[in-house]
Design a protein around this motif. Structure first.
Motif, PDB file in Angstrom:
ATOM      1  N   ARG A 217       0.768  -1.290  -0.160  1.00 56.86           N
ATOM      2  CA  ARG A 217      -0.037  -0.007  -0.127  1.00 56.86           C
ATOM      3  C   ARG A 217       0.906   1.157   0.113  1.00 56.86           C
ATOM      4  N   ASP A 218       1.950   1.205   0.711  1.00 51.96           N
ATOM      5  CA  ASP A 218       2.704   2.627   0.778  1.00 51.96           C
ATOM      6  C   ASP A 218       3.584   2.727  -0.430  1.00 51.96           C
ATOM      7  N   ALA A 219       4.128   1.615  -0.982  1.00 56.63           N
ATOM      8  CA  ALA A 219       5.003   1.595  -2.375  1.00 56.63           C
ATOM      9  C   ALA A 219       4.620   0.496  -3.166  1.00 56.63           C
ATOM     10  N   PRO A 220       3.660   0.552  -3.615  1.00 54.39           N
ATOM     11  CA  PRO A 220       3.195  -0.866  -4.417  1.00 54.39           C
ATOM     12  C   PRO A 220       3.987  -0.872  -5.805  1.00 54.39           C
ATOM     13  N   GLY A 221       4.726   0.303  -6.365  1.00 56.81           N
ATOM     14  CA  GLY A 221       5.357   0.106  -7.695  1.00 56.81           C
ATOM     15  C   GLY A 221       6.553  -0.502  -7.232  1.00 56.81           C
ATOM     16  N   VAL A 222       7.380  -0.376  -6.073  1.00 57.11           N
ATOM     17  CA  VAL A 222       8.641  -0.771  -5.762  1.00 57.11           C
ATOM     18  C   VAL A 222       8.225  -2.277  -5.212  1.00 57.11           C
ATOM     19  N   ALA A 223       7.002  -2.643  -4.665  1.00 56.30           N
ATOM     20  CA  ALA A 223       6.808  -3.972  -4.427  1.00 56.30           C
ATOM     21  C   ALA A 223       6.597  -4.927  -5.708  1.00 56.30           C
ATOM     22  N   LEU A 224       5.936  -4.460  -6.470  1.00 59.47           N
ATOM     23  CA  LEU A 224       5.923  -5.123  -7.613  1.00 59.47           C
ATOM     24  C   LEU A 224       7.094  -5.388  -8.473  1.00 59.47           C
ATOM     25  N   ALA A 225       8.075  -4.245  -8.629  1.00 60.92           N
ATOM     26  CA  ALA A 225       9.289  -4.437  -9.153  1.00 60.92           C
ATOM     27  C   ALA A 225      10.243  -5.506  -8.159  1.00 60.92           C
ATOM     28  N   LEU A 226       9.928  -5.580  -6.967  1.00 59.90           N
ATOM     29  CA  LEU A 226      10.721  -6.399  -6.313  1.00 59.90           C
ATOM     30  C   LEU A 226      10.212  -7.949  -6.562  1.00 59.90           C
ATOM     31  N   ALA A 227       8.938  -8.028  -6.611  1.00 58.96           N
ATOM     32  CA  ALA A 227       8.350  -9.425  -6.896  1.00 58.96           C
ATOM     33  C   ALA A 227       8.681  -9.684  -8.483  1.00 58.96           C
ATOM     34  N   MET A 228       9.089  -8.755  -9.207  1.00 56.18           N
ATOM     35  CA  MET A 228       9.340  -9.113 -10.580  1.00 56.18           C
ATOM     36  C   MET A 228      10.936  -9.538 -10.705  1.00 56.18           C
ATOM     37  N   HIS A 230      13.522  -7.358  -9.830  1.00 54.57           N
ATOM     38  CA  HIS A 230      14.351  -6.197 -10.214  1.00 54.57           C
ATOM     39  C   HIS A 230      15.114  -5.874  -9.038  1.00 54.57           C
ATOM     40  N   ASP A 231      16.462  -5.161  -8.926  1.00 50.97           N
ATOM     41  CA  ASP A 231      17.119  -4.827  -7.833  1.00 50.97           C
ATOM     42  C   ASP A 231      16.702  -3.495  -7.194  1.00 50.97           C
ATOM     43  N   THR A 232      15.537  -4.012  -6.496  1.00 49.36           N
ATOM     44  CA  THR A 232      15.076  -2.934  -5.509  1.00 49.36           C
ATOM     45  C   THR A 232      15.297  -3.012  -3.970  1.00 49.36           C
ATOM     46  N   ARG A 233      16.287  -3.867  -3.503  1.00 50.24           N
ATOM     47  CA  ARG A 233      16.490  -4.181  -2.529  1.00 50.24           C
ATOM     48  C   ARG A 233      16.307  -3.212  -1.299  1.00 50.24           C
ATOM     49  N   LEU A 234      17.488  -2.249  -1.684  1.00 45.62           N
ATOM     50  CA  LEU A 234      17.488  -1.072  -0.532  1.00 45.62           C
ATOM     51  C   LEU A 234      16.612  -0.290  -0.404  1.00 45.62           C
ATOM     52  N   GLU A 235      15.746   0.047  -1.620  1.00 42.49           N
ATOM     53  CA  GLU A 235      14.728   1.114  -1.694  1.00 42.49           C
ATOM     54  C   GLU A 235      13.782   0.227  -1.029  1.00 42.49           C
ATOM     55  N   ALA A 236      13.429  -1.028  -1.149  1.00 42.45           N
ATOM     56  CA  ALA A 236      12.198  -1.737  -0.549  1.00 42.45           C
ATOM     57  C   ALA A 236      12.536  -1.844   1.239  1.00 42.45           C
ATOM     58  N   LEU A 237      13.775  -1.947   1.659  1.00 46.41           N
ATOM     59  CA  LEU A 237      14.182  -2.198   2.886  1.00 46.41           C
ATOM     60  C   LEU A 237      13.925  -0.788   3.667  1.00 46.41           C
ATOM     61  N   ASP A 238      14.350   0.281   2.883  1.00 44.57           N
ATOM     62  CA  ASP A 238      13.949   1.573   3.515  1.00 44.57           C
ATOM     63  C   ASP A 238      12.591   1.908   3.728  1.00 44.57           C
ATOM     64  N   ALA A 239      11.745   1.389   2.745  1.00 49.44           N
ATOM     65  CA  ALA A 239      10.291   1.683   2.773  1.00 49.44           C
ATOM     66  C   ALA A 239       9.674   0.761   3.803  1.00 49.44           C
ATOM     67  N   TRP A 240      10.178  -0.371   3.883  1.00 49.66           N
ATOM     68  CA  TRP A 240       9.661  -1.442   5.050  1.00 49.66           C
ATOM     69  C   TRP A 240      10.079  -0.867   6.592  1.00 49.66           C
ATOM     70  N   ARG A 241      11.208  -0.313   6.592  1.00 47.02           N
ATOM     71  CA  ARG A 241      11.554   0.098   7.847  1.00 47.02           C
ATOM     72  C   ARG A 241      10.527   1.393   8.472  1.00 47.02           C
ATOM     73  N   THR A 242      10.631   2.278   7.694  1.00 41.33           N
ATOM     74  CA  THR A 242       9.451   3.389   7.652  1.00 41.33           C
ATOM     75  C   THR A 242       8.303   3.154   8.373  1.00 41.33           C
ATOM     76  N   HIS A 243       7.699   2.155   7.277  1.00 38.92           N
ATOM     77  CA  HIS A 243       6.325   1.500   7.433  1.00 38.92           C
ATOM     78  C   HIS A 243       6.262   0.893   8.833  1.00 38.92           C
ATOM     79  N   ALA A 244       6.872  -0.178   9.084  1.00 42.03           N
ATOM     80  CA  ALA A 244       6.988  -0.718  10.221  1.00 42.03           C
ATOM     81  C   ALA A 244       7.105   0.040  11.504  1.00 42.03           C
ATOM     82  N   THR A 245       8.127   0.938  11.597  1.00 38.06           N
ATOM     83  CA  THR A 245       8.355   1.855  12.753  1.00 38.06           C
ATOM     84  C   THR A 245       6.858   2.747  12.928  1.00 38.06           C
TER      85      THR A 245
END
Length: 347
Positions: A217-228, A230-245
Motif C-alpha cells: 500500500r505504501d510503495a506498490p510500484g517498488v513492491a511489484l518491481a521487487l516481485a518481478m 528487479h534490484d530494488t532491495r535497498l529501496e524496499a528495505l527503507d520503505a519497510w523500516r519506515t512503514h514498520a516503525t
C-alpha cells in the motif's frame, strides 16, 4: 477482456497466444507476489506485458487481461493467488521462483499451497542479516521492543547470537505481555523457523513476505518491481523500516475501545491496515479490529471484512474495499460516523 474464472491450463493456453497481456494485481502482498511470478514467466517467454497495482478501494480494471486478487476472478477456489500463479507458471513451461511463491502463500494464509520445498532454519523470519534491524522492524509480530532498534540491541547483547534464543526472545515478548491476545501464541508461529532463501533478495521467505505486505500500500510500484526480480532491495528495505516503525508507534499511541465482537483503535497517523492486522493477531480480545484515523480506516478479521469496508465507505460517501480478512477505506466525515457505518455493515 479479462480471462478469469478458468483453469490454469485454459488461461495458459490463452496467454501463450496473447500478443499483449495486462496484469492487474490488487494492492496486497499475495496478489503482488502472484503478479511477480506471472510477469517473470511472461518475460522469459518474451510476451509483452503491462502491469499496474490496483488500490483495494478501486474496482476491477476493464482492460485487465489477468486481474489478480479480485473475488471470483483469478483464484476463485479460495487458494492464495500465489498458489494459482505458481500453477499457471508451470503450465507456461516455466518454474516459479520458490521463495516468492512461498512468500505469497504465507500472506495468503496457506504456505503449503505453494508446492515448493525450502529448507527451514532456527530463528526468526526477517529480511536482513542484521538481527537488531530485522527484529525491530518486523511486522510479523508486535512486541515491547518493536520499532526500537536500540532496545532490541540491548536484548541481543545477552543472547550470544544464538538463533534459538533469538526466536525465544521474540516469542516470549510477543506472547508474554499482559496485553497479548489469545491468538498471539498462534500468530507468532509464522515468524519462527523461517524458510531460508539464499538465492532471493532477502534472508528468508518470511522476510520477503513481510516486506511485500508493508510495501503493497505504501510503495506498490517498488513492491511489484521487487516481485518481478528487479534490484530494488535497498529501496524496499527503507520503505519497510519506515512503514514498520510507524505501525508499531501507532499501536503504542492508540486509544482503544471494545464493542461486541469489535475492537476499535483510534490513531493520529500510521499504516491503518498493518496496525489492524497486528492488533488482531497480538492484542485484540475481539475477532475483528477497526483502526480509524482522521480520513482513513483499516480493518482486519477473518471473514467479510473487505465487503463490510466497501459497504461502510458507500454509507458515508467514501470508498472502501479489501479481501475477506483485511480492508481499507477513505472518507470525508467524522471518524465516529465511519465507525458506526462499519459496525452496521458487520452486523
Amino acid at each position: 477482456m479479462a480471462v478469469t474464472g478458468r483453469s490454469e491450463r485454459d488461461l495458459a493456453a490463452t496467454l501463450t497466444d496473447a500478443g499483449f497481456v495486462r496484469v492487474a494485481p490488487r494492492a496486497d502482498g499475495d496478489s503482488i507476489a502472484a503478479a511477480g511470478l506471472l510477469l517473470r514467466a511472461l518475460a522469459a517467454r518474451s510476451t509483452p506485458f503491462q502491469a499496474r497495482v490496483v488500490p483495494l478501494t478501486d474496482d476491477l480494471p476493464a482492460d485487465a487481461t489477468v486481474p489478480i486478487g479480485f473475488p471470483e476472478e483469478f483464484a476463485p477456489d479460495d487458494r492464495p493467488a500465489s498458489a494459482a500463479a505458481a500453477d499457471l507458471v508451470r503450465e507456461l513451461d516455466c518454474e516459479p521462483d520458490p521463495g516468492l511463491a512461498l512468500a505469497g502463500c504465507l500472506l495468503g494464509g496457506d504456505p503449503e499451497a505453494a508446492g515448493v520445498d525450502l529448507d527451514r532454519r532456527s530463528g526468526v523470519g526477517i529480511p536482513t542479516a542484521d538481527l537488531a534491524d530485522g527484529l525491530a522492524h518486523s511486522t510479523l509480530f508486535h512486541a515491547d521492543f518493536s520499532g526500537d532498534e536500540t532496545a532490541v540491541g540491548a536484548h541481543l547483547a545477552e543472547l550470544a547470537d544464538d538463533d534459538r534464543a533469538v526466536a525465544s526472545l521474540a516469542a516470549l515478548d510477543a506472547v508474554g505481555s499482559e496485553a497479548a491476545s489469545d491468538r498471539a501464541a498462534t500468530a507468532i508461529e509464522r515468524a519462527l523457523r523461517p524458510h531460508a532463501t539464499p538465492e532471493g533478495p532477502f534472508e528468508t521467505a518470511e522476510g520477503l513476505a513481510d516486506v511485500l505486505d508493508c510495501l503493497a500500500r505504501d510503495a506498490p510500484g517498488v513492491a511489484l518491481a521487487l516481485a518481478m526480480g528487479h534490484d530494488t532491495r535497498l529501496e524496499a528495505l527503507d520503505a519497510w523500516r519506515t512503514h514498520a516503525t510507524a505501525a508499531h508507534d501507532a499501536i503504542r499511541g492508540a486509544d482503544t475501545g471494545r464493542y461486541d465482537g469489535l475492537f476499535v483503535a483510534r490513531i493520529n497517523e500510521g499504516p491503518v491496515a498493518t496496525v489492524a492486522r497486528l492488533l488482531r493477531d497480538f492484542r485484540s480480545p475481539e475477532p475483528v479490529v477497526l483502526v480509524v484515523a482522521d480520513d482513513e480506516a483499516g480493518a482486519a478479521g477473518f471473514d467479510g471484512v473487505g465487503e463490510a469496508m466497501a459497504e461502510a465507505g458507500v454509507a458515508v460517501d467514501g470508498m472502501g474495499g479489501g479481501t475477506p480478512s483485511r480492508g481499507v477505506a477513505r472518507f470525508d466525515c467524522p471518524p465516529e460516523a465511519f465507525l458506526e457505518a462499519f459496525r452496521g455493515a458487520m452486523a
